[in-house]
Write an enzyme that holds these catalytic residues in place. Structure first.
Site, mmCIF file in Angstrom:
data_model
loop_
_atom_site.group_PDB
_atom_site.id
_atom_site.type_symbol
_atom_site.label_atom_id
_atom_site.label_comp_id
_atom_site.label_asym_id
_atom_site.label_seq_id
_atom_site.Cartn_x
_atom_site.Cartn_y
_atom_site.Cartn_z
ATOM 1 N N ASP A 52 31.660 45.304 40.001
ATOM 2 C CA ASP A 52 32.908 44.921 40.286
ATOM 3 C C ASP A 52 33.658 45.508 41.761
ATOM 4 O OD1 ASP A 52 35.402 43.900 38.089
ATOM 5 O OD2 ASP A 52 36.058 44.949 39.994
ATOM 6 N N ASP A 80 31.068 43.819 45.794
ATOM 7 C CA ASP A 80 31.813 42.702 46.280
ATOM 8 C C ASP A 80 30.660 41.555 46.591
ATOM 9 O OD1 ASP A 80 33.271 40.590 47.823
ATOM 10 O OD2 ASP A 80 34.010 42.262 49.252
ATOM 11 N N ASN A 107 30.539 36.172 36.906
ATOM 12 C CA ASN A 107 31.788 36.006 36.219
ATOM 13 C C ASN A 107 32.823 36.071 37.597
ATOM 14 O OD1 ASN A 107 34.308 35.933 34.349
ATOM 15 N ND2 ASN A 107 34.299 38.142 35.312
ATOM 16 N N TYR A 173 40.655 26.516 44.368
ATOM 17 C CA TYR A 173 40.123 27.055 43.190
ATOM 18 C C TYR A 173 39.339 26.031 42.551
ATOM 19 C CZ TYR A 173 39.642 29.737 38.891
ATOM 20 O OH TYR A 173 39.149 30.152 37.402
ATOM 21 N N ALA A 206 42.542 32.585 30.037
ATOM 22 C CA ALA A 206 42.020 33.245 29.240
ATOM 23 C C ALA A 206 42.923 34.664 29.042
ATOM 24 C CB ALA A 206 40.801 34.200 29.254
#
Length: 485
Positions: A52, A80, A107, A173, A206
């Site tokens: 993360d 990263d 993810n 996106y 989500a």
């Protein structure tokens, strides 16, 4: 309204689907899909290595999971995905701790909201580099290692329903997620001969605790109503899909904890739509007024952004740096602002609006020239007290910002500022309040610079109030510092 507890729902225990396997999961230190996936994999018997971008949060997450599932089963490092060296270090950690890997879940991604006509190159590049190119880097690293190992393996990429669905403000996106889908298909064809399965999950919104904290109920209601099929889902339900994709069998709706609308599996036949679909479509058809975040939260974020801009400068400041300072994800910050430029514009406009409210009150009052000068100086120190970071930004950046159309109003403000001070000094000379030999323009520059430079050393809440500093300053300017005999 979406129910108050957006994350409470029945939970399905693990089935041992991943016993003895090692999984790498990116962006897994938060409360969203990545964190939920890592936890579910552990519940299904896997060993997990998480990466993360937030180092502190990664360490805390590893600690919590290790305490619950055992220190030998969970490891992690800051990663990263826009940095190839950090991606390599994440996969190296999996090999060092567990001798290799079996499963990779890509993810990591970054969102935001900006109309295409307003979108900057930085906004586009940041989202695409993290969401698409980051997935490419991790998929490449996974396939290289899985092929070299020769035991086969599984790669699951996190796509999105926006990969095939249009939505205003989401061009960067959506393009990135559509790219993830295409990348997945091509990678699957190349990897299949080596016994490696590459697939993707395309979830809708989500819901998770962090999202509920940084987003208003009204905005979540709008986002939920805009989700395809039966609306938004919980993060832990989407991780069940990933667990099945990471196991040796296909997802089966009869024994897994997700339903229609929770996400779609690229390459797997679509399930029959729920009867709730028509209700969701009806909700989407109703036009609702735009929802804005609370003024209090917006003001808090602007204050943090102002400090970052003042410390790092406009060019060096990014949305991610502001989000890090606020303790949130950059994608969450985009729920409040569409770009760093919009944040800076609001910071400066707020400062100048309050400054001119005070100045206009002084200039319209029936005061003599000396009293007007004293009141303008006092009001200036009050604004430094209220908006120290904004003043610092204005001083450092205004010359460069005025070349941008959205900051052209700074020129008009500068002209008004100069006129207010010069007219006060000229009136003072004309009425005999100030010396007849006073060089008005030189005096204006001296007063302007010596007052506003205080932003570099003044700290709100210190030992002197802005009114006291103004009094001391005026005493020195108007009466001198030498003792009169």
């Amino acid at each position: 309204m979406v129910e108050a507890d957006r994350t409470a729902e029945s939970y399905v225990a693990g089935h041992g689907l991943l016993d003895g396997r090692t999984a790498v999961v990116t962006a897994a230190a938060g409360a969203g899909i990545g964190g939920a996936t890592a936890r579910r994999f552990l519940e299904e018997g896997a060993r997990v290595v998480i990466g993360d971008v937030h180092a502190r949060r990664t360490k805390e997450t590893v600690g919590r999971l290790a305490e619950e599932f055992g220190a030998g089963r969970v490891h992690g490092t800051s990663c990263d995905v826009t940095d190839e060296a950090q991606v390599a270090a994440l996969f190296d950690l999996a090999e060092q701790c567990h001798g290799g890997l079996d499963i990779v879940v890509n993810n990591a991604g970054l969102g935001g909201t900006a109309l295409l006509t307003d979108m900057t190159d930085e906004q586009w590049g940041t989202v695409v580099d993290t969401t698409l190119t980051g997935t490419f880097r991790c998929t490449r690293a996974a396939l290289r290692r899985l092929r070299a190992d020769g035991r086969g393996g599984i790669v699951v990429n996190n796509a999105s329903v926006l990969g095939w669905r249009a939505q205003a403000g989401q061009a960067h996106y959506a393009a990135a997620k559509a790219g993830v889908m295409a990348l997945t298909r091509c990678a699957a064809v190349e990897a299949a001969p080596h016994g490696i399965r590459v697939n993707a999950i395309a979830p809708s919104l989500a819901l998770h605790p962090h999202l509920a904290q940084v987003t208003s109920d009204e905005l979540l209601d709008d986002l939920t109503a805009g989700c395809p099929r039966s609306g938004a889902t919980r993060a832990f339900r989407q991780r069940g899909e990933r667990a099945c994709q990471a196991s040796r069998r296909r997802a089966d709706p009869s024994d897994t904890p997700w339903g229609p609308g929770d996400g779609e599996n690229i390459g797997v036949p679509k399930q029959k739509q729920s009867s709730d679909t028509s209700a969701a479509q009806t909700t989407r058809a109703k036009k609702k007024p735009p929802v804005t975040p609370s003024a209090e939260r917006r003001g808090e974020l602007l204050g943090i952004a102002a400090d970052v801009f003042a410390e790092q400068g406009y060019n060096a400041t990014t949305v991610r740096k502001i989000a890090d300072a606020a303790g949130m994800l950059a994608g969450s910050l985009y729920y409040h602002f569409d770009s760093k430029e919009s944040m800076l514009e609001e910071i400066l406009r707020t400062f100048l609006t309050e400054l001119w409210d005070g100045y206009d009150s002084v200039l319209s009052a029936p005061l003599g020239p000396r009293e007007t000068l004293e009141a303008l100086v006092t009001e200036s120190f009050r604004e430094i007290d209220r908006h120290r970071s904004a003043v610092a930004i204005y001083q450092k950046e205004s010359k460069h910002l005025v070349t941008q159309t959205r900051f052209e109003y700074l020129v008009e403000s500068q002209q008004r500022f100069e006129k207010a001070w010069l007219s006060t000094l000229e009136r003072g000379v004309a009425e005999g309040a100030f010396r007849a030999d006073l060089d008005v323009r030189l005096a204006y520059r001296f007063v302007r610079d010596t007052v506003w430079v205080a932003a570099s050393w003044y700290r709100p809440g210190g030992g002197h109030s802005p009114e006291e500093i103004a009094r001391q300053y005026l005493s020195m300017v108007l009466d001198g510092i030498a003792v009169r005999t």
